[in-house]
Design a protein around this motif. Structure first.
Motif, short mmCIF file in Angstrom:
data_model
loop_
_atom_site.label_atom_id
_atom_site.label_comp_id
_atom_site.label_asym_id
_atom_site.label_seq_id
_atom_site.Cartn_x
_atom_site.Cartn_y
_atom_site.Cartn_z
N ALA A 24 -15.65 -16.66 -11.24
CA ALA A 24 -15.71 -16.81 -9.68
C ALA A 24 -16.94 -17.70 -9.46
CB ALA A 24 -16.04 -15.14 -9.41
N GLU A 25 -18.07 -17.21 -10.11
CA GLU A 25 -19.54 -17.86 -9.76
C GLU A 25 -19.25 -19.41 -9.89
OE1 GLU A 25 -23.92 -17.65 -10.84
OE2 GLU A 25 -22.81 -16.68 -12.28
N TYR A 26 -18.62 -19.79 -11.06
CA TYR A 26 -18.32 -21.22 -11.32
C TYR A 26 -17.43 -21.68 -9.87
CZ TYR A 26 -16.83 -25.66 -13.41
OH TYR A 26 -16.46 -26.97 -13.66
N ALA A 27 -16.45 -21.04 -9.57
CA ALA A 27 -15.62 -21.73 -8.62
C ALA A 27 -16.30 -21.67 -7.23
CB ALA A 27 -14.28 -20.66 -8.51
N ALA A 28 -17.17 -20.82 -7.12
CA ALA A 28 -18.00 -20.67 -5.73
C ALA A 28 -18.73 -22.02 -5.67
CB ALA A 28 -18.77 -19.54 -5.69
N GLY A 29 -19.06 -22.59 -6.77
CA GLY A 29 -19.99 -23.86 -6.78
C GLY A 29 -19.39 -24.89 -6.32
N ILE A 30 -18.05 -24.90 -6.18
CA ILE A 30 -17.25 -26.10 -5.65
C ILE A 30 -17.24 -26.04 -4.19
CG2 ILE A 30 -14.95 -26.89 -5.26
CD1 ILE A 30 -14.37 -25.63 -7.91
N ILE A 31 -17.62 -25.17 -3.53
CA ILE A 31 -17.63 -24.83 -2.07
C ILE A 31 -18.97 -25.28 -1.49
CG2 ILE A 31 -17.22 -23.29 -0.10
CD1 ILE A 31 -14.90 -23.82 -1.96
N LYS A 32 -18.78 -26.02 -0.09
CA LYS A 32 -19.72 -26.61 0.69
C LYS A 32 -19.80 -25.92 1.92
CE LYS A 32 -19.82 -31.14 -1.78
NZ LYS A 32 -19.74 -32.33 -1.71
N VAL A 69 -11.94 -21.70 3.44
CA VAL A 69 -11.60 -21.12 2.05
C VAL A 69 -10.45 -19.98 2.05
CG1 VAL A 69 -12.53 -20.25 -0.07
CG2 VAL A 69 -13.89 -21.75 0.90
N PHE A 70 -9.62 -20.27 1.30
CA PHE A 70 -8.64 -19.11 0.96
C PHE A 70 -8.88 -18.29 -0.17
CE2 PHE A 70 -4.90 -17.45 -0.95
CZ PHE A 70 -4.15 -16.66 0.11
N GLU A 98 -18.72 -12.64 -3.42
CA GLU A 98 -20.25 -12.16 -3.60
C GLU A 98 -21.01 -13.48 -3.81
OE1 GLU A 98 -20.23 -9.46 -7.47
OE2 GLU A 98 -18.20 -9.09 -6.95
N TYR A 99 -20.38 -14.59 -4.26
CA TYR A 99 -21.16 -15.70 -4.28
C TYR A 99 -20.84 -16.69 -2.78
CZ TYR A 99 -21.10 -14.37 -8.78
OH TYR A 99 -21.29 -13.49 -10.24
N LEU A 100 -19.75 -16.22 -2.15
CA LEU A 100 -19.42 -17.18 -0.88
C LEU A 100 -19.98 -16.59 0.27
CD1 LEU A 100 -15.88 -18.16 -1.57
CD2 LEU A 100 -17.68 -19.75 -2.15
N ALA A 101 -20.28 -15.48 0.50
CA ALA A 101 -20.67 -14.67 1.35
C ALA A 101 -22.00 -15.27 2.22
CB ALA A 101 -20.79 -13.21 1.46
N LYS A 102 -22.79 -15.85 1.44
CA LYS A 102 -24.26 -16.33 2.00
C LYS A 102 -24.05 -17.80 2.01
CE LYS A 102 -26.51 -13.06 -0.87
NZ LYS A 102 -27.75 -13.03 -1.95
N LYS A 103 -22.95 -18.61 2.24
CA LYS A 103 -22.70 -19.91 2.82
C LYS A 103 -21.97 -19.87 4.17
CE LYS A 103 -21.80 -21.81 -1.86
NZ LYS A 103 -21.30 -22.70 -2.83
N ARG A 104 -22.32 -20.91 4.93
CA ARG A 104 -21.80 -21.03 6.11
C ARG A 104 -20.59 -21.70 6.15
NH1 ARG A 104 -25.74 -19.87 9.78
NH2 ARG A 104 -27.71 -20.04 9.03
N ILE A 105 -19.37 -20.95 5.90
CA ILE A 105 -18.10 -21.27 5.73
C ILE A 105 -17.21 -20.62 6.25
CG2 ILE A 105 -18.50 -22.41 3.41
CD1 ILE A 105 -17.43 -19.92 1.94
N GLU A 129 -7.92 -6.96 0.73
CA GLU A 129 -8.87 -5.83 1.10
C GLU A 129 -10.09 -5.87 0.01
OE1 GLU A 129 -8.55 -1.27 2.20
OE2 GLU A 129 -7.57 -1.90 0.39
N LEU A 130 -9.95 -5.96 -1.27
CA LEU A 130 -11.09 -5.91 -2.06
C LEU A 130 -12.05 -7.03 -1.72
CD1 LEU A 130 -9.27 -5.69 -5.57
CD2 LEU A 130 -10.17 -3.99 -4.04
N VAL A 131 -11.82 -8.04 -0.95
CA VAL A 131 -13.05 -8.92 -0.53
C VAL A 131 -13.76 -8.42 0.43
CG1 VAL A 131 -13.26 -10.92 0.83
CG2 VAL A 131 -11.52 -10.79 -0.74
N VAL A 132 -13.16 -7.52 1.46
CA VAL A 132 -14.26 -6.60 2.12
C VAL A 132 -15.14 -5.62 1.54
CG1 VAL A 132 -14.38 -5.43 4.34
CG2 VAL A 132 -12.77 -7.36 4.13
N LYS A 133 -14.36 -5.17 0.66
CA LYS A 133 -15.21 -3.86 -0.03
C LYS A 133 -16.29 -4.39 -0.80
CE LYS A 133 -11.37 -0.63 -0.47
NZ LYS A 133 -10.48 0.13 -1.47
N LYS A 134 -16.07 -5.75 -1.35
CA LYS A 134 -16.98 -6.44 -2.01
C LYS A 134 -18.49 -6.98 -1.37
CE LYS A 134 -14.67 -7.17 -6.30
NZ LYS A 134 -15.78 -6.33 -7.25
N LEU A 135 -18.27 -7.11 0.09
CA LEU A 135 -19.30 -7.78 0.86
C LEU A 135 -20.60 -7.18 0.74
CD1 LEU A 135 -17.29 -8.72 4.04
CD2 LEU A 135 -18.28 -10.44 2.30
#
Length: 250
Positions: free
Chosen positions: A84-92, A97-98, A110-117, A124-130
């Protein structure tokens, strides 16, 4: 298929679903139901499952299906986080993002929430991990709630998902048969959502860990050729040079 291979398949299916149907297992493996029943009996004796009417499950029958996905989230956790961390590095910043259903894709937030995207998901697990701070705008697709998979699906969710376009779609799956270059799913509801997201994305990525390689399930999802990258952890058991060029081992 020898007994140890069958029982490994049964165990993995239980870890993914929490409860499995005897007839379905027999059909998936192409073996007699009596053989599966004997495997269930042996595995129950060994404390690996609990037999129930027409099938088997991991825990006591009073356990809810929702807990199954939470348990699954603890399996190969470090490998999933690494991918997941590696994949998140692709995003600008500015990307849409889906994030697919399942535990592997959910780690990305966990790695994308701090980006302006913009993040779109039915997981539902996405929300639980925020965790704060959150700079991303997150859109949860609603619909029929499927507690066993911690997701929203059905026709309402499918119609809503069709309205989006994604710069990047990060997908999960149950297993990958490398020889046939095919990925598999186990749930028809999530399969429909996956295919819509794939069609609406400019770039597509499949997130897996090595335990999902060289296996089949009973629902074909997509060809591995359909992904820009298939991102997988490396535990020393695979030789990357033997895989297609779009497989990235990290």
């Amino acid at each position: 298929m020898i007994a140890s291979e069958r029982r490994l398949y049964i165990r993995r299916s239980l870890e993914e679903k929490g409860i499995i149907n005897l007839k379905e297992v027999a059909r998936e493996l192409g073996i007699a139901e009596i053989t599966v029943r004997r495997d269930f009996e042996k595995m129950e004796e060994d404390g690996l499952l609990k037999r129930v009417q027409g099938g088997a499950m991991l825990e006591d029958v009073t356990e809810t299906a929702e807990l199954t996905m939470e348990r699954k989230g603890s399996i190969n956790n470090a490998a999933k986080a690494k991918v997941a961390e590696y994949a998140a590095g692709i995003i600008k910043n500015g990307d849409c993002v889906f994030i697919d259903a399942g535990t592997s894709a959910a780690h990305m937030v966990e790695y994308l929430a701090k980006k302006r995207i913009n993040i779109v998901t039915y997981n539902e697990l996405v929300v639980k991990k925020l965790a704060k701070p959150i700079l991303a705008d997150i859109y949860m697709i609603g619909g029929k709630y499927v507690p066993g998979f911690s997701m929203f699906a059905g026709t309402v969710a499918q119609d809503a998902l069709k309205e989006y376009h994604f710069d990047h779609a990060f997908m999960g799956c149950t297993s990958v048969d490398v020889k046939d270059r095919t990925s598999y799913a186990t749930d028809a509801d999530s399969l429909a959502m996956k295919k819509i997201a794939m069609e609406n994305a400019a770039h597509r990525y499949l997130l897996i860990d090595v335990t999902k390689l060289e296996r089949r399930s009973f629902l074909r999802f997509a060809s591995t050729n359909d992904f820009d990258l298939v991102i997988c952890d490396q535990d020393g058991t695979v030789e990357p040079r033997q895989f297609p060029d779009n497989f990235r081992f990290i």
